[in-house]
Design a protein around this motif. Structure first.
Motif, PDB file in Angstrom:
ATOM      1  N   VAL A 130      48.888  40.882  38.543  1.00 44.52           N
ATOM      2  CA  VAL A 130      47.985  40.984  37.393  1.00 44.52           C
ATOM      3  C   VAL A 130      48.321  42.273  36.664  1.00 44.52           C
ATOM      4  N   ARG A 131      48.289  42.217  35.352  1.00 46.66           N
ATOM      5  CA  ARG A 131      48.568  43.436  34.576  1.00 46.66           C
ATOM      6  C   ARG A 131      47.241  44.122  34.223  1.00 46.66           C
ATOM      7  N   LEU A 132      47.220  45.401  34.538  1.00 43.46           N
ATOM      8  CA  LEU A 132      45.989  46.154  34.303  1.00 43.46           C
ATOM      9  C   LEU A 132      46.299  47.430  33.528  1.00 43.46           C
ATOM     10  N   LEU A 133      45.269  47.964  32.935  1.00 41.02           N
ATOM     11  CA  LEU A 133      45.389  49.234  32.222  1.00 41.02           C
ATOM     12  C   LEU A 133      44.996  50.349  33.185  1.00 41.02           C
ATOM     13  N   SER A 134      45.896  51.309  33.404  1.00 40.77           N
ATOM     14  CA  SER A 134      45.591  52.386  34.345  1.00 40.77           C
ATOM     15  C   SER A 134      44.700  53.423  33.686  1.00 40.77           C
ATOM     16  N   VAL A 135      44.225  54.386  34.481  1.00 39.73           N
ATOM     17  CA  VAL A 135      43.376  55.448  33.922  1.00 39.73           C
ATOM     18  C   VAL A 135      44.139  56.289  32.916  1.00 39.73           C
ATOM     19  N   ASP A 136      45.488  56.292  33.032  1.00 42.92           N
ATOM     20  CA  ASP A 136      46.289  57.068  32.080  1.00 42.92           C
ATOM     21  C   ASP A 136      46.536  56.289  30.805  1.00 42.92           C
ATOM     22  N   GLY A 137      46.044  55.065  30.748  1.00 39.37           N
ATOM     23  CA  GLY A 137      46.269  54.252  29.563  1.00 39.37           C
ATOM     24  C   GLY A 137      47.580  53.500  29.606  1.00 39.37           C
ATOM     25  N   GLU A 138      48.226  53.430  30.803  1.00 40.67           N
ATOM     26  CA  GLU A 138      49.478  52.689  30.925  1.00 40.67           C
ATOM     27  C   GLU A 138      49.197  51.312  31.533  1.00 40.67           C
ATOM     28  N   ILE A 139      50.099  50.352  31.189  1.00 45.75           N
ATOM     29  CA  ILE A 139      49.976  49.015  31.784  1.00 45.75           C
ATOM     30  C   ILE A 139      50.621  49.049  33.171  1.00 45.75           C
TER      31      ILE A 139
ATOM     32  N   ALA B  39      42.193  49.776  40.166  1.00 54.21           N
ATOM     33  CA  ALA B  39      41.856  48.394  39.835  1.00 54.21           C
ATOM     34  C   ALA B  39      40.341  48.214  39.822  1.00 54.21           C
ATOM     35  N   ALA B  40      39.716  48.759  40.855  1.00 53.68           N
ATOM     36  CA  ALA B  40      38.259  48.609  40.942  1.00 53.68           C
ATOM     37  C   ALA B  40      37.579  49.321  39.772  1.00 53.68           C
ATOM     38  N   ALA B  41      38.094  50.495  39.478  1.00 52.58           N
ATOM     39  CA  ALA B  41      37.487  51.265  38.391  1.00 52.58           C
ATOM     40  C   ALA B  41      37.623  50.522  37.073  1.00 52.58           C
ATOM     41  N   PHE B  42      38.811  49.909  36.891  1.00 52.48           N
ATOM     42  CA  PHE B  42      39.017  49.173  35.646  1.00 52.48           C
ATOM     43  C   PHE B  42      38.020  48.027  35.533  1.00 52.48           C
ATOM     44  N   LEU B  43      37.908  47.313  36.642  1.00 50.55           N
ATOM     45  CA  LEU B  43      36.987  46.176  36.612  1.00 50.55           C
ATOM     46  C   LEU B  43      35.566  46.648  36.367  1.00 50.55           C
ATOM     47  N   ALA B  44      35.249  47.782  36.964  1.00 46.32           N
ATOM     48  CA  ALA B  44      33.892  48.298  36.813  1.00 46.32           C
ATOM     49  C   ALA B  44      33.568  48.505  35.346  1.00 46.32           C
ATOM     50  N   SER B  45      34.573  48.953  34.595  1.00 47.31           N
ATOM     51  CA  SER B  45      34.277  49.214  33.192  1.00 47.31           C
ATOM     52  C   SER B  45      34.454  47.971  32.331  1.00 47.31           C
ATOM     53  N   ALA B  46      35.235  46.994  32.822  1.00 48.17           N
ATOM     54  CA  ALA B  46      35.521  45.835  31.987  1.00 48.17           C
ATOM     55  C   ALA B  46      34.536  44.694  32.186  1.00 48.17           C
ATOM     56  N   CYS B  47      34.063  44.539  33.412  1.00 48.34           N
ATOM     57  CA  CYS B  47      33.195  43.381  33.676  1.00 48.34           C
ATOM     58  C   CYS B  47      31.743  43.814  33.775  1.00 48.34           C
ATOM     59  N   ASN B  48      30.967  43.336  32.872  1.00 51.22           N
ATOM     60  CA  ASN B  48      29.550  43.673  32.925  1.00 51.22           C
ATOM     61  C   ASN B  48      28.680  42.469  33.233  1.00 51.22           C
ATOM     62  N   THR B  49      29.323  41.303  33.255  1.00 49.36           N
ATOM     63  CA  THR B  49      28.532  40.090  33.463  1.00 49.36           C
ATOM     64  C   THR B  49      28.033  40.043  34.900  1.00 49.36           C
ATOM     65  N   LYS B  50      26.894  39.417  35.057  1.00 47.87           N
ATOM     66  CA  LYS B  50      26.304  39.380  36.394  1.00 47.87           C
ATOM     67  C   LYS B  50      27.085  38.428  37.303  1.00 47.87           C
ATOM     68  N   SER B  51      27.500  37.241  36.772  1.00 47.51           N
ATOM     69  CA  SER B  51      28.302  36.318  37.585  1.00 47.51           C
ATOM     70  C   SER B  51      29.744  36.808  37.586  1.00 47.51           C
ATOM     71  N   ASN B  52      30.226  37.174  38.751  1.00 47.59           N
ATOM     72  CA  ASN B  52      31.558  37.753  38.825  1.00 47.59           C
ATOM     73  C   ASN B  52      32.606  36.650  38.943  1.00 47.59           C
ATOM     74  N   PRO B  53      33.606  36.618  38.065  1.00 48.34           N
ATOM     75  CA  PRO B  53      34.612  35.546  38.125  1.00 48.34           C
ATOM     76  C   PRO B  53      35.554  35.705  39.316  1.00 48.34           C
ATOM     77  N   PHE B  54      35.626  36.902  39.889  1.00 53.23           N
ATOM     78  CA  PHE B  54      36.566  37.121  40.985  1.00 53.23           C
ATOM     79  C   PHE B  54      35.903  36.844  42.323  1.00 53.23           C
ATOM     80  N   GLN B  55      36.584  36.071  43.139  1.00 53.19           N
ATOM     81  CA  GLN B  55      36.048  35.786  44.466  1.00 53.19           C
ATOM     82  C   GLN B  55      36.504  36.868  45.443  1.00 53.19           C
ATOM     83  N   PRO B  56      35.633  37.298  46.344  1.00 48.32           N
ATOM     84  CA  PRO B  56      36.080  38.287  47.331  1.00 48.32           C
ATOM     85  C   PRO B  56      37.115  37.694  48.272  1.00 48.32           C
TER      86      PRO B  56
END
Lengths: 313, 441
Positions: free
Chosen positions: A46-55, A18-35
């Motif tokens: 939440v549906r995410l794309l895995s490293v294997d390309g699967e949902i 999940a973190a890796a996906f976000l790392a590649s998807a979110c480049n904006t400085k203001s992060n929409p996700f709250q810790p």
């Protein structure tokens, strides 16, 4: 005991993904996700794309904000991570040609379709010897033939042992490809097929992203993951724990679930390196395919053409 | 100087001055230009789409561009052989051939520099070679020595030509109407022909002739090291430098014989490029054939005797596999048949020497292809996890067009040079005649 460690590894993986996906998807400085402080499942998926390309579906509570990593300059990328000597051990007795390593690597580095930085060879050393599966990454040689021949310092050797490529400097002469005895390098013959937002990013030697037309690419040992305290993508993607990664100075290697003293592992299991006679001094070690977890044949179903697997030296 | 020698002098200037093209000459230039333009069109396609327009892949990552580059570097070596080695050895008969050899050298090394840029994935980053040079890379050595060789070759073409240019700028020849004499004037404006100038020019030429020999050996030895510094079967050889240099002298000498024959026919220069020249150049070519054959036997027989595992697949593919027809063509047509022709007195007549030299040059072109491609098809680890098209290689039409365009470009440069500049040194010929007459008196 083994199950337990497997479980923790799985959840660790999911979070990492999940973190890796976000790392590649979110480049904006203001992060929409709250810790979030707690990791109690919220029930919201939440549906995410895995490293294997699967949902995959991940509970929202597991999503972590991407930490603002300080931007690393090209100069420090060329020097490397201080006080580390990166090393990899590949246990051939565990590989059954699943190619999850390859999929994850290609996906995370946006390698052009059809090409791969990790290759899984069906090896057979002689007529009467047993075949086995051999994944290869870049060997990150200590005497790298590719670095010797590069005329512009586009491929270079770092203090931490990684051999990286500066795609903003590479002139595309391909001498390094001719020089590499492990055929580990691939060339971007055309504009690589990558999402526009990735292609727009600034190139970094440590991520090797985005790949650029007319330049050479290869396995980079994922030093960006090392800086985050994570394992390279191939290591965490392998369900059979084939890949061990670590630091020679700490003398430890891990596949995420098991950790060994590097020197003991190599001594006890008679580890070796590929083409030792060439004097390239690779940073990747192999454990021989003895007492195997899987018969060779189980890997054949992953072959596009099964006859192809056993036709070499 | 008496009247007869003055008439003779006029005659020599008339005969050796550049002449306008015949009809065939015009067609020849048009044909070469068209081939060049097709190559240029293919290169523009490659610039737009990337090297994907070629049929190279991650295994055969060097193809016809690189073998063509090696061919050009090879043929350019002849400049040093005939201009420098023959000159320093005081070989008189080669004097009318020096400029032919030198223009072949200049055009070939110039096209070699162009074709290596064509092979680059990022030609717009060429300057990185100057901005971030790493001196331990053999490519860097190649850049340095090829640049040096190009400069020395241009000077070796220019210095001996200065007296001729001065002569032509004054001469009342047909040239006056067709070529702006201003260029001759400009290039020779400082030349007074004083004994001091002649002495200095002679010294400069001698110094350049000495300099160019090590540089010439370097350009082709370093080019061979682009291959020999790798671990690959077929390239991992200590024989490569000498093997390349000997092959280079052979193809260059063959190229000179072809140019001699064509220029002699086109300009009716039978008095200046005589049958004796073909006889002697034929002897040089046959000697170089034997030398190259010797290095070939070393290069293939020794590894074939051992048949080490990585070499085996490579060698059997050359000797009896899919590359066998080309391999035996290069050996038989490129070396053995020319030897059988040129070893005879009749074989060194202009026609036969011309035919044998064409065989040598065509064989040499395919030989360079055989040096580059088959090795890359036999990597140390088997070919794996790549698109199927990467497992074999045959050049695409763009690669053929660019390679042929570059060959046509080299021939076009030579043709235009012959059209506008005296291809046989005029002043040296006159001096030679005067000296002969003085001896007679």
């Amino acid at each position: 005991m083994k199950n337990k460690s497997e479980n923790t590894r799985r959840s660790f993986l999911a979070k990492g993904l999940a973190a890796a996906f976000l790392a590649s998807a979110c480049n904006t400085k203001s992060n929409p996700f709250q810790p979030e402080d707690s990791v109690e499942p919220s029930g919201e998926k939440v549906r995410l794309l895995s490293v294997d390309g699967e949902i995959i579906e991940v509970d929202k509570a597991f999503l972590k904000p991407v930490p603002e990593l300080p931007k690393i300059s090209n100069e420090s990328e060329r020097i490397g991570i201080p006080d580390k000597k990166l090393v990899m051990v590949i246990d051939l007795s565990r590989c059954k040609n699943l190619k999850k390593c390859q999929e994850a690597c290609n996906h995370m580095h946006h390698v052009h379709p059809g090409q791969s930085w990790i290759k899984v060879y069906g090896m057979k050393d002689a007529d009467h010897t047993a075949p086995y599966w051999q994944p290869t990454t870049c060997m990150h040689c200590d005497e790298p033939p590719c670095v010797k021949v590069c005329p512009v310092d586009a491929t270079f050797k770092r203090q931490d042992g990684a051999v990286l490529i500066d795609s903003d400097r590479c002139i595309g002469c391909r001498f390094c490809m001719a020089a590499c005895p492990y055929s580990t390098r691939v060339f971007n013959w055309e504009e690589p097929l990558i999402p526009l937002e990735i292609a727009k990013q600034e190139y970094h030697c440590e991520t090797s992203v985005p790949q650029k037309k007319g330049t050479v690419g290869k396995c980079d040992f994922c030093p960006d993951m090392v800086r985050q305290g994570e394992l390279p993508h191939c290591v965490s993607a392998c369900p059979n724990g084939v890949f061990f990664f670590g630091d020679m100075y700490e003398d430890s290697v891990t596949n995420g679930a098991e950790t060994f003293r590097f020197t003991e592992l190599i001594r006890d299991k008679a580890g070796y390196r590929l083409m030792e006679d060439l004097g390239t001094k690779p940073s990747v070690y192999y454990l021989p395919p003895v007492n195997r977890n899987f018969p060779y044949e189980t890997g054949l179903k992953n072959e596009p053409d099964p006859t192809e697997a056993s036709n070499h030296h | 100087m008496n009247i007869t020698s003055n008439i003779k002098r006029e005659k020599i200037v008339q005969e050796l001055s550049p002449k306008t093209f015949s009809k065939i000459g015009v067609y020849w230039v048009i044909a070469l230009s068209i081939v060049c333009l097709i190559g240029l069109f293919a290169y523009i396609r490659q610039l737009n789409k990337g090297l994907v327009v070629t049929n190279m892949g991650d295994y055969v990552s060097w193809g016809i561009y690189i073998s063509n580059f090696v061919f050009f570097v090879a043929i350019s070596l002849v400049g040093s052989l005939i201009t420098a080695i023959f000159r320093l050895a005081n070989i008189e008969w080669s004097k009318p051939l020096t400029r032919i050899a030198e223009i072949i050298a200049v055009s070939a090394i110039f096209l070699a520099s162009l074709i290596i840029i064509v092979d680059m994935g990022r030609p717009e980053r060429l300057l990185n070679l100057a901005l971030h040079p790493r001196l331990q890379s053999p490519i860097m050595w190649d850049v340095v020595v090829i640049g040096t060789y190009l400069i020395i070759s241009v000077l070796l073409l220019y210095f001996p030509m200065i007296p001729d240019l001065k002569l032509l700028s004054k001469a009342n020849t047909a040239v006056r109407r067709t070529w702006p004499q201003g260029i001759y004037k400009f290039l020779s404006s400082f030349w007074t022909g004083s004994s001091e100038q002649r002495k200095n020019n002679g010294h400069s030429i001698t110094i350049l002739s000495i300099l160019i020999i090590p540089v010439a050996f370097c350009i082709h030895t370093v080019t061979s090291w682009l291959f020999a510094t790798t671990y690959r079967p077929g390239w991992d050889s200590t024989n490569f430098g000498a093997y390349f240099v000997s092959g280079a002298f052979l193809v260059g000498a063959g190229g000179v014989v072809i140019a001699m024959y064509v220029i002699r026919r086109a300009y009716q220069l039978e008095h200046y490029i005589t049958e004796a020249h073909f006889d002697r150049m034929g002897k040089a070519v046959v000697l170089l054939c034997f030398l190259y054959l010797y290095f070939n036997i070393n290069e293939y027989l020794v590894p074939a005797f051992k048949m080490k595992k990585p070499e085996e697949a490579h060698l059997t593919q050359l000797f009896a596999g899919s590359f066998a027809p080309m391999f035996w063509f290069a050996v038989i047509v490129g070396m053995l048949v020319p030897i059988l022709i040129l070893i005879n007195k009749w074989g060194r007549s202009p026609g036969w020497a011309f035919a044998a030299s064409i065989m040598v040059v065509i064989g040499a072109w395919f030989k360079r292809y055989l040096i580059v491609t088959p090795t890359l098809l036999h990597p140390l680890l088997p070919m794996r996890d790549v698109p199927e098209r990467f497992k074999h290689y045959f050049p695409s039409w763009e690669e053929w067009a660019i390679a042929m365009g570059s060959l046509a470009g080299a021939m076009l440069i030579i043709t235009l040079f012959v059209r506008f500049f005296p291809i046989i040194p005029i002043q040296e010929t006159i001096t030679g005649h005067d000296e002969e007459e003085e001896k007679l008196i």
